[in-house]
Design a protein around this motif. Sequence first.
Motif, PDB file in Angstrom:
ATOM      1  N   ALA A  54      34.443  37.444  48.737  1.00 33.49           N
ATOM      2  CA  ALA A  54      34.096  36.150  48.112  1.00 33.49           C
ATOM      3  C   ALA A  54      35.016  35.099  48.516  1.00 33.49           C
ATOM      4  O   ALA A  54      36.254  35.610  49.017  1.00 33.49           O
ATOM      5  N   PHE A  55      34.516  34.014  48.451  1.00 30.23           N
ATOM      6  CA  PHE A  55      35.592  32.718  48.735  1.00 30.23           C
ATOM      7  C   PHE A  55      35.786  32.429  47.368  1.00 30.23           C
ATOM      8  O   PHE A  55      34.979  31.833  46.548  1.00 30.23           O
ATOM      9  N   LEU A  56      37.189  32.271  47.081  1.00 29.06           N
ATOM     10  CA  LEU A  56      37.644  31.801  45.727  1.00 29.06           C
ATOM     11  C   LEU A  56      38.542  30.687  45.708  1.00 29.06           C
ATOM     12  O   LEU A  56      39.332  30.634  46.808  1.00 29.06           O
ATOM     13  N   THR A  61      43.664  25.209  47.571  1.00 28.20           N
ATOM     14  CA  THR A  61      43.247  25.758  48.736  1.00 28.20           C
ATOM     15  C   THR A  61      41.963  26.981  48.417  1.00 28.20           C
ATOM     16  O   THR A  61      41.678  27.057  47.377  1.00 28.20           O
ATOM     17  N   VAL A  62      41.356  27.547  49.362  1.00 27.92           N
ATOM     18  CA  VAL A  62      40.404  28.571  49.247  1.00 27.92           C
ATOM     19  C   VAL A  62      40.911  29.749  49.775  1.00 27.92           C
ATOM     20  O   VAL A  62      41.321  29.643  51.164  1.00 27.92           O
ATOM     21  N   ALA A  63      40.745  30.798  49.281  1.00 19.42           N
ATOM     22  CA  ALA A  63      40.845  32.156  49.941  1.00 19.42           C
ATOM     23  C   ALA A  63      39.733  33.105  50.033  1.00 19.42           C
ATOM     24  O   ALA A  63      38.833  32.842  49.090  1.00 19.42           O
ATOM     25  N   HIS A  64      39.759  34.138  50.969  1.00 17.89           N
ATOM     26  CA  HIS A  64      38.706  34.953  51.356  1.00 17.89           C
ATOM     27  C   HIS A  64      39.470  36.230  50.839  1.00 17.89           C
ATOM     28  O   HIS A  64      40.219  36.696  51.149  1.00 17.89           O
ATOM     29  N   VAL A  65      38.687  36.997  49.815  1.00 18.62           N
ATOM     30  CA  VAL A  65      39.279  37.967  49.104  1.00 18.62           C
ATOM     31  C   VAL A  65      38.249  39.225  49.298  1.00 18.62           C
ATOM     32  O   VAL A  65      37.065  39.091  49.041  1.00 18.62           O
ATOM     33  N   ASN A  66      38.992  40.380  49.776  1.00 21.37           N
ATOM     34  CA  ASN A  66      38.116  41.417  49.853  1.00 21.37           C
ATOM     35  C   ASN A  66      37.870  42.208  48.677  1.00 21.37           C
ATOM     36  O   ASN A  66      38.627  42.437  47.858  1.00 21.37           O
ATOM     37  N   GLY A  67      36.552  42.414  48.228  1.00 19.51           N
ATOM     38  CA  GLY A  67      36.185  42.983  46.855  1.00 19.51           C
ATOM     39  C   GLY A  67      36.794  44.450  46.828  1.00 19.51           C
ATOM     40  O   GLY A  67      37.052  44.945  45.551  1.00 19.51           O
ATOM     41  N   GLU A  68      36.802  45.248  47.798  1.00 23.85           N
ATOM     42  CA  GLU A  68      37.446  46.594  47.734  1.00 23.85           C
ATOM     43  C   GLU A  68      38.713  46.703  47.651  1.00 23.85           C
ATOM     44  O   GLU A  68      39.249  47.444  46.925  1.00 23.85           O
ATOM     45  N   THR A  69      39.609  45.974  48.581  1.00 26.29           N
ATOM     46  CA  THR A  69      41.004  45.994  48.354  1.00 26.29           C
ATOM     47  C   THR A  69      41.626  45.007  47.343  1.00 26.29           C
ATOM     48  O   THR A  69      42.741  45.144  47.125  1.00 26.29           O
ATOM     49  N   GLY A  70      40.960  44.289  46.959  1.00 25.71           N
ATOM     50  CA  GLY A  70      41.449  43.138  46.054  1.00 25.71           C
ATOM     51  C   GLY A  70      42.603  42.151  46.570  1.00 25.71           C
ATOM     52  O   GLY A  70      43.118  41.580  45.716  1.00 25.71           O
ATOM     53  N   LYS A  71      42.618  42.121  47.852  1.00 29.41           N
ATOM     54  CA  LYS A  71      43.607  41.380  48.518  1.00 29.41           C
ATOM     55  C   LYS A  71      42.874  40.297  49.307  1.00 29.41           C
ATOM     56  O   LYS A  71      41.743  40.261  49.964  1.00 29.41           O
ATOM     57  N   ARG A 353      47.016  33.227  39.978  1.00 29.29           N
ATOM     58  CA  ARG A 353      47.137  33.861  41.308  1.00 29.29           C
ATOM     59  C   ARG A 353      46.188  35.041  41.181  1.00 29.29           C
ATOM     60  O   ARG A 353      45.772  35.440  42.171  1.00 29.29           O
ATOM     61  N   ARG A 354      45.980  35.599  39.899  1.00 32.55           N
ATOM     62  CA  ARG A 354      44.869  36.689  39.837  1.00 32.55           C
ATOM     63  C   ARG A 354      43.585  36.148  39.542  1.00 32.55           C
ATOM     64  O   ARG A 354      43.215  35.251  38.976  1.00 32.55           O
ATOM     65  N   ALA A 355      42.553  37.381  40.026  1.00 34.39           N
ATOM     66  CA  ALA A 355      41.169  37.128  39.525  1.00 34.39           C
ATOM     67  C   ALA A 355      40.551  38.468  39.148  1.00 34.39           C
ATOM     68  O   ALA A 355      41.214  39.378  39.552  1.00 34.39           O
ATOM     69  N   LEU A 356      39.737  38.462  38.102  1.00 31.31           N
ATOM     70  CA  LEU A 356      39.028  39.734  37.835  1.00 31.31           C
ATOM     71  C   LEU A 356      37.579  39.996  38.683  1.00 31.31           C
ATOM     72  O   LEU A 356      37.101  39.177  39.099  1.00 31.31           O
ATOM     73  N   ILE A 357      37.725  41.366  39.197  1.00 35.34           N
ATOM     74  CA  ILE A 357      36.648  41.754  39.839  1.00 35.34           C
ATOM     75  C   ILE A 357      35.817  43.059  39.084  1.00 35.34           C
ATOM     76  O   ILE A 357      36.679  43.801  38.443  1.00 35.34           O
ATOM     77  N   VAL A 358      34.460  42.852  38.880  1.00 32.09           N
ATOM     78  CA  VAL A 358      33.889  43.872  38.247  1.00 32.09           C
ATOM     79  C   VAL A 358      32.767  44.546  39.571  1.00 32.09           C
ATOM     80  O   VAL A 358      32.163  43.640  39.942  1.00 32.09           O
ATOM     81  N   ASP A 359      32.939  45.919  39.782  1.00 35.23           N
ATOM     82  CA  ASP A 359      32.124  46.452  40.711  1.00 35.23           C
ATOM     83  C   ASP A 359      30.874  46.610  40.127  1.00 35.23           C
ATOM     84  O   ASP A 359      30.480  46.540  39.024  1.00 35.23           O
ATOM     85  N   GLY A 360      29.645  47.027  41.188  1.00 37.89           N
ATOM     86  CA  GLY A 360      28.579  47.225  40.833  1.00 37.89           C
ATOM     87  C   GLY A 360      28.428  48.570  40.231  1.00 37.89           C
ATOM     88  O   GLY A 360      27.265  48.471  39.239  1.00 37.89           O
ATOM     89  N   ASP A 364      36.261  47.614  36.616  1.00 41.24           N
ATOM     90  CA  ASP A 364      37.028  46.464  36.862  1.00 41.24           C
ATOM     91  C   ASP A 364      38.257  46.594  37.254  1.00 41.24           C
ATOM     92  O   ASP A 364      38.852  47.646  37.126  1.00 41.24           O
ATOM     93  N   HIS A 365      38.890  45.548  38.240  1.00 37.92           N
ATOM     94  CA  HIS A 365      40.079  45.717  38.614  1.00 37.92           C
ATOM     95  C   HIS A 365      40.653  44.222  38.885  1.00 37.92           C
ATOM     96  O   HIS A 365      39.593  43.186  38.922  1.00 37.92           O
ATOM     97  N   THR A 366      41.644  43.824  39.321  1.00 35.57           N
ATOM     98  CA  THR A 366      42.006  42.500  39.553  1.00 35.57           C
ATOM     99  C   THR A 366      42.162  42.280  40.937  1.00 35.57           C
ATOM    100  O   THR A 366      42.530  43.174  41.798  1.00 35.57           O
ATOM    101  N   ALA A 367      42.016  41.070  41.324  1.00 33.67           N
ATOM    102  CA  ALA A 367      42.465  40.649  42.749  1.00 33.67           C
ATOM    103  C   ALA A 367      43.712  39.806  42.901  1.00 33.67           C
ATOM    104  O   ALA A 367      43.803  39.097  42.197  1.00 33.67           O
ATOM    105  N   ASP A 368      44.278  39.988  44.189  1.00 34.97           N
ATOM    106  CA  ASP A 368      45.508  39.205  44.273  1.00 34.97           C
ATOM    107  C   ASP A 368      45.274  38.015  45.403  1.00 34.97           C
ATOM    108  O   ASP A 368      45.137  38.556  46.366  1.00 34.97           O
ATOM    109  N   LYS A 369      45.163  36.905  44.881  1.00 32.07           N
ATOM    110  CA  LYS A 369      44.722  35.634  45.946  1.00 32.07           C
ATOM    111  C   LYS A 369      46.230  35.452  46.635  1.00 32.07           C
ATOM    112  O   LYS A 369      45.933  34.483  47.770  1.00 32.07           O
TER     113      LYS A 369
END
Length: 819
Positions: A54-56, A61-71, A353-360, A364-369
């Motif tokens: 996702a682009f968050l 700014t805007v960051a591109h975050v990988n949903g699997e690694t959360g980075k 700095r963080r975002a919440l990710i919920v998988d299919g 749930d886990h957090t992302a580090d932007k």
Amino acid sequence: MRGLRRPTWLRLPSGPAGRAGSALMAVTLLVTVLAVSTGVGYSVARPLLGDGSAFLSRGHTVAHVNGETGKSDAQTAIELATGSEPIQTVRLPDGRVAVVNKTTGTVTILDGSTMAPTGPPMPNPDGGTQLEALATDSSGYLVDKKGGTITELAPPGKPAAPVVSVGTGILDAVPAGDSVWALTSAAQVVEVADGRVRRTVRLGEPVSGITVADGHPVAVTGAGKAYVVDSDRPHAIGDLGVAGSGVVLGSWRGAGRYVLAVDRTSGRVGVLDPRTGRTTRATLPAGPSARLDAPVVLGGDVYVPDYAKPQLWRVDAASGRVGRPLTVPGRQGDAFDLTVSGGHVWANSQYDRRALIVDGDGRDHTADKGAGPDVRDSQSDREPAPTTTPRPGEGPSGPPSPRDSDASTPPDRPSRQKPTPLKAPSVIGLSRQAACRLIGQAKLTCVRRTDATPVVDPDQFAVVSTQDPEPGAVPDGKKVTITYPDRFTVPSVLSQTQGEACARLKAFTMKCQATIGAAATGAHRPGDVYQQTPPAGTEAGEGAVARLVYYSGTGTTHDYKGQSVDTACGQVQADGFACTRKEGATAAGTGQQPGTVYDQDVPPNTRRNIKQPITLTYYSANNTLPSYVGGSPGSACADITARGFTCQKTEQPYPSTDKVEAQDQPAGTYPIGTTVTIHYSPWALVDYWIYQKNDADVWVLRPKGDIPAGYGHQAFHVGLAYKAGENIPAPQAINGFTCTTGPSHCNGLDVNHFYSRIGAYQDWTGPSPAATFMDCGVSGTTPIYRVWKDSGAARLYGITSDPASWGAEDNERLGCVWP
């Protein structure tokens, strides 16, 4: 009453597909058709962006975050906001990302691969919070709700469709298929595609919102009734069971199978399955201080944001079970962005700095932007975000280093951040100016190097042919060297008109000076170049001066009428004149093709100075369309056809006969051949009453005034419907049953009557066709019931719109009528 015929629907993969660079995988859905009982259907075709990312928004700014690694693996080098300004990010189907500053109204389009702008920012100073970017299956759009306009965000090099003005203002808009569906302030739904309004949908009752479900636009009324609006006519699919001024519908950014609604006041949630018509309801234990907003759906779970905590409520779409709330990183009361992308639900607070990710699968886990001076870390009690833009050079320009969050750093010592190496963007094929601008935006230095080999194609001149280092590499000394040709071979422009010749030379950046020379004689034409300096084949560079001499004098006009305006203008130019095109009368009814010239402002065979233009007037490919509402369908279609349009009649029940009640294309100007759809009812209405027998509580259903002998003691109005056997859509055939053989056969009475949709009744005469009622899905109609009760040994029958009236013991719904 018949419902929807349900096809077998396809399940789509929701898991991640990985990420190569930031390429997008488009998975095209197969087309399915949902057919209604009247034979009207609609199709589904929706591509998925399934790269698991996702682009968050991240601070400024805007960051591109990988949903699997959360980075975060990339972010923009430019800042898109200042202070605490909110921004909206929307991924477009071609891989670009639209970024809308919701305070300033500035729109920036990013290349999803390089995270660099594809062009200059687009200012919209009056837009602000009323601007929203949308992504359809094939394009992106900018919706200005305040201005009432919809603008295509066309890819670079592709012409954009014309800006569409809805006129009455836009309350909300959603994408479905290749169209944008807008709810106007007039409570109408408008479909916009290809730079025009394709249709206007009216439900006959106020529309309070619009959403997307199962790939289709769904309009919801103030009473909570949902209608699919992209079929031939609006079709009711069910009731959400949630209504009122506090209701918010599901977000298109997380649309799935279900129609979603949340009542912000009560916390009630409605989930309607359009395939079955089943509604699931739940109540969130959120409390009175909750700040609920538009929900999204992933798989079988519905996610409702609550900004007060902040948190995310999860509701099972099938059972209505409410799960434990998920904590969203951020401060209490701050709004966060909620979207579904790459098979994940993303809940992102811009300045955290963080975002919440919920998988299919629901985990749930957090992302580090990434850390930076313009974001806070709510999970480690770090300092709040600044209220002003950091100075150039402050903050990271790429993804954070693992040491950014090193817990060993003493709390009283500022955290040191290791800068991320800057990578060279791809600039091959760009002009030298655009290449250096892109390199500068990446905070690198642009070094120019010229290639002295001359080119013969103006599209190659001053265009980058090589770069050092290659795209994606880390350059030494933060320098990127570009190489481009700065010499060209002068082409021959002899025998071209001076306008064509100058245009050809200016394409090579030459300065063109054209002067009038000798008068044209013989086969020479006025305006043709007969001398050029420097001559063809000469090597030249940017800014070189070209001097042309062309024939002067007067030219002779010709008869340009009767040919296409393109061909005629070519002849005008060949005669040495400038051509001015003028759209004239419509071609409809003339027998001529649109674009055919029928007038010129200078007669043929006129001697004329070559500097004076010739105006050609041609038949227009458009014609005006009036409103036909209130007129007869026959007259309307005759006039529509006479105007060069195609008339399409749509027959549907209305409380009128042979009167146009609506037309899909409002009055305006349209291309000849446009299909104009008018709506009307061709069926004659019958005014039905019930009449009581003079000596018994027995009733008969008859057209008004058709009172049988011995009846008429009392009379009540039933409503307007149709004669028996009338072939209206979804007809409800009403049969009459009569018994005259005495109490033992006539349910306790000497003579008895009742009306029903059944086909037979023992010992009674019937069925006798009595009337045709409508299916109760027709908006504006009233249900009519057969009711009955026992009075002693007699069974009494009645007809009423209130099944609970008359002391009735049971009822049968016969259908609906116009009141």
